[in-house]
Design a protein around this motif. Structure first.
Motif, PDB file in Angstrom:
ATOM      1  N   SER A 328       4.971   9.620  -5.528  1.00  0.00           N
ATOM      2  CA  SER A 328       5.163   9.824  -6.963  1.00  0.00           C
ATOM      3  C   SER A 328       4.203   8.964  -7.767  1.00  0.00           C
ATOM      4  O   SER A 328       3.804   7.880  -7.343  1.00  0.00           O
ATOM      5  N   PHE A 331       7.941   5.768 -11.013  1.00  0.00           N
ATOM      6  CA  PHE A 331       9.372   5.646 -10.744  1.00  0.00           C
ATOM      7  C   PHE A 331       9.990   4.888 -11.922  1.00  0.00           C
ATOM      8  O   PHE A 331       9.590   3.759 -12.216  1.00  0.00           O
ATOM      9  N   GLU A 358       9.852  10.234 -10.772  1.00  0.00           N
ATOM     10  CA  GLU A 358      11.222  10.122 -10.280  1.00  0.00           C
ATOM     11  C   GLU A 358      11.992   9.123 -11.128  1.00  0.00           C
ATOM     12  O   GLU A 358      11.401   8.226 -11.764  1.00  0.00           O
ATOM     13  N   THR A 376      10.239   4.944  -2.041  1.00  0.00           N
ATOM     14  CA  THR A 376       9.628   6.236  -2.388  1.00  0.00           C
ATOM     15  C   THR A 376       8.114   6.194  -2.257  1.00  0.00           C
ATOM     16  O   THR A 376       7.478   7.239  -2.146  1.00  0.00           O
ATOM     17  N   ALA A 378       6.168   5.213  -4.639  1.00  0.00           N
ATOM     18  CA  ALA A 378       5.592   5.481  -5.960  1.00  0.00           C
ATOM     19  C   ALA A 378       4.485   4.485  -6.275  1.00  0.00           C
ATOM     20  O   ALA A 378       4.582   3.304  -5.938  1.00  0.00           O
ATOM     21  N   THR A 381       5.837   1.724 -11.375  1.00  0.00           N
ATOM     22  CA  THR A 381       7.235   1.705 -11.822  1.00  0.00           C
ATOM     23  C   THR A 381       7.299   1.130 -13.236  1.00  0.00           C
ATOM     24  O   THR A 381       6.425   0.342 -13.652  1.00  0.00           O
TER      25      THR A 381
END
Length: 416
Positions: A328, A331, A358, A376, A378, A381
């Motif tokens: 991703s 996040f 996400e 994940t 990612a 974040t």
């Protein structure tokens, strides 16, 4: 027992996170060059009238004689789960009159196929393929384009340790001349009853026999490439010339016949050197009589089927595919109900701009949410709390470096 776990049938290939991302990437990459070449999707049933495969694939093949999943439906009809793609495509083209319009008919497909084989690495009872068919014209340039599309799919994945093997199975006159001498050669071999029957139906099938004793017995058998008519020879030379022009490398393999009886003329297979016994990652060829055999016009065609399962194994073996490529972009960790509403809005907007986003659901604490973000994979974040909501500014953390930068929520897209 009621509480006993039910497992998947033996020999099926299943893909679930995280590996399903790799599977999806391989499948989409293999078909992308076909889409760019004007091929259109055809979606077909996974089961067909058994006679379609008996007539289309060939009674002498292992596929029909040993490997099909065939059953009788409630109406007493013999039904078979599709073991390959071309026969079903051809049936649909004839049934729906696609061959009555612009030629060639250019189609692509993907999905599950089924063969009752002994399961092993890269060989499954349910397996996945993508394929294309170009139907309606007998043009060497189309042969070259079809082969080049497959090659482009492999190269787009970064594959390099494979080779393209080429041969020609000739036209009817070529095969007829070769058959006389081949049958004469085979008559001198000591064959078991089943092998002799296969040779009676289609003597070329003995070149495809994987038993060492048969490989040795067929070592001095006459080769079809030496019997090509002038027309077949000229067609094949043009195909190779076009491939040279496209910088598609190949080697000649005059013993190749492939496992399906409908092939004629140009025939090819892609073989990967790191996959052991199950080294074929795709192949195909021309099938000049198939449409007529299935009740349609006497039109030519050519196509291929590429094994998604094996291509994924090949990409992993070469180390050209990894989970890191499928993570991703962002996040979002919301702290509180108001922050959750903002998180949904941010995610919706960024997804609309092509980003993968996400959200940490479930009202977990900050520590638990950061662990989830890390799992994940990612790349970035953000945490949404009261101060972020009031200032409309967040600290965008790059997960690999650990560095953070202050970014306005409205400009997040520019920093991802």
């Amino acid at each position: 027992m009621a509480n006993q776990k039910i497992q998947a049938p033996k020999g099926v290939s299943e893909y679930f996170p995280d590996r399903s991302r790799l599977f999806e990437h391989v499948r989409d990459s293999l078909i992308a060059p076909a889409k760019k070449s004007g091929y259109q999707l055809i979606e077909l049933p996974v089961f067909e009238d058994t006679d379609l495969f008996r007539r289309g694939v060939g009674e002498s093949t292992d596929v029909v004689s040993k490997e099909m999943y065939t059953f009788e439906d409630r109406g007493g009809r013999s039904i078979t789960l599709r073991p390959e793609g071309t026969a079903g495509v051809m049936r649909a083209v004839i049934e729906h009159g696609l061959d009555r319009g612009q030629l060639p008919v250019k189609l692509w497909y993907s999905g599950q196929f089924f063969r009752a084989e002994r399961p092993q690495a890269g060989r499954y009872r349910q397996f996945y393929q993508v394929g294309i068919e170009a139907i309606g014209l007998d043009d060497p340039a189309i042969d070259a384009e079809v082969i080049a599309i497959a090659d482009a799919g492999f190269k787009s994945l970064g594959l390099s340790k494979y080779r393209l093997e080429m041969t020609s199975l000739g036209d009817a006159s070529s095969r007829s001349a070769h058959r006389v001498d081949l049958l004469n050669f085979i008559s001198g071999l000591n064959l078991d009853e089943a092998t002799a029957e296969r040779a009676r139906i289609n003597p070329l099938r003995l070149f495809d026999d994987k038993r060492e004793e048969m490989k040795k017995a067929m070592q001095k058998a006459p080769l079809l490439m030496d019997y090509l008519s002038s027309e077949s020879s000229e067609h094949f030379k043009k195909v190779l010339g076009y491939l040279d022009r496209l910088n598609v490398s190949y080697v000649l393999n005059p013993r190749m016949v492939r496992g399906l009886d409908y092939y004629t003329g140009t025939t090819f297979e892609f073989v990967h050197e790191l996959l052991g016994a199950q080294s074929g990652i795709g192949g195909g060829g021309r099938y000049d009589g198939l449409m007529q055999d299935l009740g349609g016009q006497a039109l030519s065609g050519i196509g291929f089927g590429l094994g998604v399962d094996r291509v994924l194994l090949a990409a992993e073996a070469e180390g050209v595919i990894s989970q890191e490529a499928f993570v991703s972009d962002l996040f979002i960790i919301p702290l509180g109900e108001e922050a959750k509403q903002m998180a949904l809005t941010i995610a919706h907007d960024l997804r609309g701009q092509g980003k993968v986003v996400e959200i940490a659901f479930g009202d977990r604490g900050l520590k638990g949410s950061m662990k989830a973000a890390d799992k994940t994979g990612a790349t970035h974040t953000i945490v949404l709390g009261e101060s972020e909501l009031s200032s409309l500014t967040v600290d965008l953390k790059h997960m690999k470096t650990g560095k953070s930068s202050s970014v306005k929520i409205a400009s997040l897209h520019q920093h991802l």
